[in-house]
Design a protein around this motif. Structure first.
Motif, PDB file in Angstrom:
ATOM      1  N   ARG A  54       0.835  -1.195   0.000  1.00 29.22           N
ATOM      2  CA  ARG A  54       0.000   0.000   0.000  1.00 29.22           C
ATOM      3  C   ARG A  54       0.873   1.249   0.000  1.00 29.22           C
ATOM      4  O   ARG A  54       1.977   1.260   0.559  1.00 29.22           O
ATOM      5  N   GLY A  55       0.343   2.289  -0.607  1.00 30.73           N
ATOM      6  CA  GLY A  55       1.026   3.561  -0.551  1.00 30.73           C
ATOM      7  C   GLY A  55       1.020   4.117   0.859  1.00 30.73           C
ATOM      8  O   GLY A  55       0.127   3.823   1.661  1.00 30.73           O
ATOM      9  N   TRP A  56       2.029   4.965   1.161  1.00 31.78           N
ATOM     10  CA  TRP A  56       2.184   5.487   2.521  1.00 31.78           C
ATOM     11  C   TRP A  56       2.544   6.958   2.458  1.00 31.78           C
ATOM     12  O   TRP A  56       3.509   7.349   1.784  1.00 31.78           O
ATOM     13  N   LEU A  57       1.736   7.791   3.118  1.00 33.22           N
ATOM     14  CA  LEU A  57       1.984   9.214   3.191  1.00 33.22           C
ATOM     15  C   LEU A  57       2.727   9.584   4.471  1.00 33.22           C
ATOM     16  O   LEU A  57       3.577  10.476   4.481  1.00 33.22           O
ATOM     17  N   GLY A  58       2.413   8.887   5.554  1.00 31.23           N
ATOM     18  CA  GLY A  58       3.149   9.074   6.799  1.00 31.23           C
ATOM     19  C   GLY A  58       2.732  10.273   7.623  1.00 31.23           C
ATOM     20  O   GLY A  58       3.583  10.952   8.200  1.00 31.23           O
TER      21      GLY A  58
ATOM     22  N   GLU B  78       8.425  11.846  11.176  1.00 28.86           N
ATOM     23  CA  GLU B  78       9.769  12.214  10.759  1.00 28.86           C
ATOM     24  C   GLU B  78      10.271  11.262   9.674  1.00 28.86           C
ATOM     25  O   GLU B  78      10.240  10.041   9.822  1.00 28.86           O
ATOM     26  N   GLY B  79      10.720  11.824   8.564  1.00 31.98           N
ATOM     27  CA  GLY B  79      11.262  11.033   7.470  1.00 31.98           C
ATOM     28  C   GLY B  79      10.231  10.440   6.540  1.00 31.98           C
ATOM     29  O   GLY B  79      10.588   9.719   5.602  1.00 31.98           O
ATOM     30  N   SER B  80       8.956  10.735   6.763  1.00 34.00           N
ATOM     31  CA  SER B  80       7.894  10.189   5.916  1.00 34.00           C
ATOM     32  C   SER B  80       7.786  10.970   4.611  1.00 34.00           C
ATOM     33  O   SER B  80       8.294  12.104   4.510  1.00 34.00           O
ATOM     34  N   PRO B  81       7.138  10.403   3.588  1.00 32.84           N
ATOM     35  CA  PRO B  81       6.951  11.137   2.334  1.00 32.84           C
ATOM     36  C   PRO B  81       6.242  12.472   2.534  1.00 32.84           C
ATOM     37  O   PRO B  81       6.589  13.470   1.894  1.00 32.84           O
ATOM     38  N   GLY B  82       5.258  12.511   3.415  1.00 28.17           N
ATOM     39  CA  GLY B  82       4.550  13.760   3.678  1.00 28.17           C
ATOM     40  C   GLY B  82       5.452  14.810   4.289  1.00 28.17           C
ATOM     41  O   GLY B  82       5.427  15.980   3.885  1.00 28.17           O
TER      42      GLY B  82
ATOM     43  N   ASP C 141      -2.756  28.470   5.897  1.00 31.68           N
ATOM     44  CA  ASP C 141      -2.751  29.932   6.056  1.00 31.68           C
ATOM     45  C   ASP C 141      -3.748  30.622   5.135  1.00 31.68           C
ATOM     46  O   ASP C 141      -3.463  31.664   4.528  1.00 31.68           O
ATOM     47  N   GLY C 142      -4.920  30.004   4.999  1.00 32.91           N
ATOM     48  CA  GLY C 142      -5.993  30.651   4.251  1.00 32.91           C
ATOM     49  C   GLY C 142      -5.917  30.518   2.744  1.00 32.91           C
ATOM     50  O   GLY C 142      -6.688  31.170   2.031  1.00 32.91           O
ATOM     51  N   LYS C 143      -5.029  29.659   2.225  1.00 35.84           N
ATOM     52  CA  LYS C 143      -4.954  29.481   0.768  1.00 35.84           C
ATOM     53  C   LYS C 143      -4.503  28.056   0.442  1.00 35.84           C
ATOM     54  O   LYS C 143      -3.957  27.335   1.291  1.00 35.84           O
ATOM     55  N   SER C 144      -4.732  27.657  -0.812  1.00 30.93           N
ATOM     56  CA  SER C 144      -4.395  26.308  -1.268  1.00 30.93           C
ATOM     57  C   SER C 144      -2.975  26.260  -1.812  1.00 30.93           C
ATOM     58  O   SER C 144      -2.498  27.206  -2.449  1.00 30.93           O
ATOM     59  N   GLU C 145      -2.310  25.125  -1.574  1.00 27.53           N
ATOM     60  CA  GLU C 145      -0.997  24.851  -2.134  1.00 27.53           C
ATOM     61  C   GLU C 145      -0.991  23.415  -2.634  1.00 27.53           C
ATOM     62  O   GLU C 145      -1.734  22.564  -2.135  1.00 27.53           O
ATOM     63  N   VAL C 146      -0.137  23.146  -3.616  1.00 28.50           N
ATOM     64  CA  VAL C 146      -0.012  21.792  -4.158  1.00 28.50           C
ATOM     65  C   VAL C 146       1.397  21.289  -3.882  1.00 28.50           C
ATOM     66  O   VAL C 146       2.385  21.956  -4.227  1.00 28.50           O
ATOM     67  N   LEU C 147       1.487  20.118  -3.256  1.00 30.08           N
ATOM     68  CA  LEU C 147       2.765  19.487  -2.955  1.00 30.08           C
ATOM     69  C   LEU C 147       2.935  18.247  -3.823  1.00 30.08           C
ATOM     70  O   LEU C 147       2.013  17.427  -3.923  1.00 30.08           O
ATOM     71  N   SER C 148       4.090  18.126  -4.456  1.00 26.12           N
ATOM     72  CA  SER C 148       4.403  16.932  -5.247  1.00 26.12           C
ATOM     73  C   SER C 148       5.243  15.993  -4.394  1.00 26.12           C
ATOM     74  O   SER C 148       6.212  16.425  -3.753  1.00 26.12           O
ATOM     75  N   LEU C 149       4.873  14.721  -4.382  1.00 28.95           N
ATOM     76  CA  LEU C 149       5.610  13.770  -3.548  1.00 28.95           C
ATOM     77  C   LEU C 149       5.591  12.377  -4.151  1.00 28.95           C
ATOM     78  O   LEU C 149       4.805  12.087  -5.056  1.00 28.95           O
ATOM     79  N   THR C 150       6.478  11.545  -3.644  1.00 25.41           N
ATOM     80  CA  THR C 150       6.536  10.135  -4.017  1.00 25.41           C
ATOM     81  C   THR C 150       6.136   9.309  -2.804  1.00 25.41           C
ATOM     82  O   THR C 150       6.766   9.422  -1.734  1.00 25.41           O
TER      83      THR C 150
ATOM     84  N   GLY D   1       5.641   6.345  -0.166  1.00 23.08           N
ATOM     85  CA  GLY D   1       6.435   5.230   0.312  1.00 23.08           C
ATOM     86  C   GLY D   1       5.592   3.976   0.452  1.00 23.08           C
ATOM     87  O   GLY D   1       4.437   3.924   0.013  1.00 23.08           O
ATOM     88  N   ALA D   2       6.165   2.952   1.061  1.00 20.01           N
ATOM     89  CA  ALA D   2       5.465   1.689   1.300  1.00 20.01           C
ATOM     90  C   ALA D   2       5.034   1.635   2.756  1.00 20.01           C
ATOM     91  O   ALA D   2       5.848   1.884   3.660  1.00 20.01           O
ATOM     92  N   LEU D   3       3.784   1.339   2.991  1.00 14.94           N
ATOM     93  CA  LEU D   3       3.274   1.248   4.356  1.00 14.94           C
ATOM     94  C   LEU D   3       3.978   0.105   5.073  1.00 14.94           C
ATOM     95  O   LEU D   3       3.897  -1.052   4.642  1.00 14.94           O
ATOM     96  N   PRO D   4       4.696   0.392   6.166  1.00 17.31           N
ATOM     97  CA  PRO D   4       5.379  -0.683   6.897  1.00 17.31           C
ATOM     98  C   PRO D   4       4.384  -1.724   7.371  1.00 17.31           C
ATOM     99  O   PRO D   4       3.213  -1.442   7.596  1.00 17.31           O
ATOM    100  N   ALA D   5       4.882  -2.923   7.567  1.00 13.60           N
ATOM    101  CA  ALA D   5       4.007  -4.053   7.887  1.00 13.60           C
ATOM    102  C   ALA D   5       3.189  -3.802   9.139  1.00 13.60           C
ATOM    103  O   ALA D   5       2.011  -4.129   9.199  1.00 13.60           O
ATOM    104  N   ASP D   6       3.784  -3.244  10.141  1.00 18.11           N
ATOM    105  CA  ASP D   6       3.085  -3.012  11.400  1.00 18.11           C
ATOM    106  C   ASP D   6       2.878  -1.533  11.648  1.00 18.11           C
ATOM    107  O   ASP D   6       2.807  -1.066  12.778  1.00 18.11           O
ATOM    108  N   GLN D   7       2.770  -0.764  10.548  1.00 16.48           N
ATOM    109  CA  GLN D   7       2.642   0.676  10.693  1.00 16.48           C
ATOM    110  C   GLN D   7       1.314   1.047  11.336  1.00 16.48           C
ATOM    111  O   GLN D   7       0.264   0.551  10.957  1.00 16.48           O
ATOM    112  N   THR D   8       1.389   1.888  12.310  1.00 20.56           N
ATOM    113  CA  THR D   8       0.184   2.464  12.904  1.00 20.56           C
ATOM    114  C   THR D   8       0.214   3.952  12.640  1.00 20.56           C
ATOM    115  O   THR D   8       1.158   4.483  12.076  1.00 20.56           O
TER     116      THR D   8
END
Length: 525
Positions: A316-320, A349-353, A398-407, A409-416
């Protein structure tokens, strides 16, 4: 008519009947108790012409060979369990290793007990009381169904999760050993593969397109409730998209067909014999069926099952980021026109997000241009991507929209859900003098570790109390601006009021974690 008149009337009727009977007797003879010339009356049986409800027999006859019972066994180490909540451990020896004159052994021989067949003769029953290392005992029983001619079986993860040996029982009573192919706790799905030396071809069923299923459609559930294999119940789809709090990907079909313990992992069919859902949970104050059951939709199950068969696990994809729903109050505090999207509580910390620049207090409003309805929608949307996929994430900040480009990650097996990795401040703390925040019903003081403002008192009739804020919790930010003193909070609130916002967004930390609370700031006190 008085009482006397009524009595006279009765005599008159009786006289008339007697005269008629005399005339009939004079005219003929009585045959078999019926005067000649009279025909005995016979009532017709009740027959109701009503619309006939379609029978489910054809569907059941076709799908039943594909539905199986799943028996699970688990290793029991040395301790014997009699199945009634009592465990017996005799220093590594089994119950039958006790001396014949041992009082416990005499007692259970006489009255029946663990390890005995209950008829008082003391014969060993290994199925009732395994002992010593390496012995398997039945620990779970559920349902499942074949999805391929070569013996792949779908069931629930919670049925097989603790198992070490599996047996599939077909509707004709045939028992076959099976191996665990893979399981996924997040959707409560698992796949077994039958070990069939005879290489037979199994009757199997296919998944339906559950997007075409409507509330009110007939469904048929087939399974193994309470060990009663091949049990069929019928009902309708009661609701779609149910979130029962079992995980981030909840999207259940609710059905009112009778589903009980042992139905877990069994299929729910449409009238074409296709699987629209997999029974996984019931709502029941009593433990039995009350007409509210939940099934994993077939489209969700199909993707997970394919991954389990191919890879043994689900990618699964992972945003973190830790997220929470956007309420109307939170939307007002952030200047959003609609209460939609997912509020970022903390990026890991260190997540794609986090690498893409996401911050606490951001609201994710769209992914690849597709609007996000709520936090659950975001979790499902991200999970639908493969790890390594590119994504465009739209945020409100802050009251406006922004677009972030990202790649992703993989959801760790026991990720919570990620917890915030807050940095501890090293600034000199302010004097711990309580100060009341006008109009909010809060008394606060700088936190001893300098990481925020501690709530020292909450007015029980305030908006803060209604929203669940408690004494001892720490306010770390207001409207996404860090605060370390009561004056910091007042400055942020004054700014929000000048912007015409009726709410302010407080980030609150406690032993249970981090959450956001929108408080009414329209009252200046």
């Amino acid at each position: 008519m008085n009482m006397i008149t009524r009595i006279k009337g009765l005599f008159s009727v009786k006289s008339a009947l007697q005269a008629s009977a005399a005339g009939i007797i004079a005219a003929g003879v009585i045959v078999s108790g019926v005067p000649q010339g009279l025909i005995a009356a016979h009532a017709d049986p009740v027959a109701v012409q009503a619309p006939q409800v379609p029978s489910f027999a054809d569907v059941v006859g076709a799908v039943s060979p594909a539905v199986v019972s799943v028996r699970v066994q688990t290793n029991i180490d040395e301790t014997a369990d009699n199945g009634n909540g009592f465990s017996f451990n005799f220093g590594g020896e089994g119950f039958d290793q006790l001396p014949d004159d041992h009082p416990l052994k005499r007692f259970f021989k006489e009255f029946g007990g663990p390890g005995f067949d209950g008829d008082g003769n003391g014969r060993r029953n290994p199925h009732k009381m395994p002992h010593g290392k390496g012995h398997l005992r039945p620990t779970a029983q559920g349902s499942g169904f074949f999805i391929s001619a070569d013996g792949y079986v779908v069931t629930n993860n919670h049925v097989v999760s603790d198992g070490e040996a599996y047996t599939v029982v077909m509707n004709d009573g045939t028992e076959l050993d099976a191996k665990l192919v893979g399981k996924d706790s997040r959707t409560d799905l698992a796949v077994l593969k039958v070990d069939d030396k005879a290489k037979r071809t199994f009757t199997y069923v296919k998944f339906a397109d559950d997007s075409k299923v409507r509330v009110g459609d007939w469904v048929v559930a087939v399974g193994n409730p309470f060990g009663l294999g091949g049990t069929v119940t019928a009902g309708i789809i009661s609701a779609r998209g149910r979130d029962i709090g079992s995980g981030p990907y909840d999207d259940y079909l609710q059905v009112d067909a009778a589903v009980n313990k042992g139905n877990s992992g069994g299929p729910t069919f449409n009238l074409s014999g296709e699987v629209v859902g997999i029974n996984t949970a019931i709502f029941s104050p009593s433990g039995g069926n009350v007409g509210i059951a939940f099934a994993i939709p077939s489209t969700v199950a199909q993707g997970v099952v394919n991954d389990l068969i191919k890879n043994g696990s689900v990618s699964r994809g992972w945003l973190g980021v830790q997220i929470q729903p956007v309420t109307r109050d939170i939307a007002d505090s952030l200047g959003l026109s609609e209460a939609s999207g997912a509020l970022v509580v903390a990026p890991q910390e260190g997540s794609p997000g986090q690498k893409a620049g996401m911050k606490k207090g951001d609201v994710v409003t769209a992914v690849n241009g597709e609007p996000i309805k709520d936090a659950r929608d975001l979790a499902k949307r991200i999970a639908g991507f493969r790890p390594g996929s590119k994504a465009e994430v739209t945020i409100w900040r802050d009251g406006k929209s922004e677009v972030l480009s990202l790649t992703l990650g993989a959801l760790p097996a026991d990720q919570t859900q990620a917890q915030a990795d807050e940095q501890q401040g090293d600034e000199q703390t302010q004097p711990s003098t309580d100060k009341a925040l006008a109009g909010l019903g809060l008394s606060v003081a700088p936190a001893e570790d300098g990481t925020g403002v501690t709530v020292t008192d909450v007015d029980p009739v305030s908006d803060a109390a209604d929203k669940g804020m408690k004494q001892g919790e720490t306010i770390t930010s207001v409207n996404n601006q860090e605060v370390k003193t009561p004056e910091d909070i007042e400055k942020v609130i004054d700014k929000a009021r000048n912007q015409g916002r009726p709410k302010a967004l407080f980030q609150v930390e406690s032993q249970e974690g981090t959450r956001f609370i929108a408080l009414d700031i329209s009252n200046k006190g």
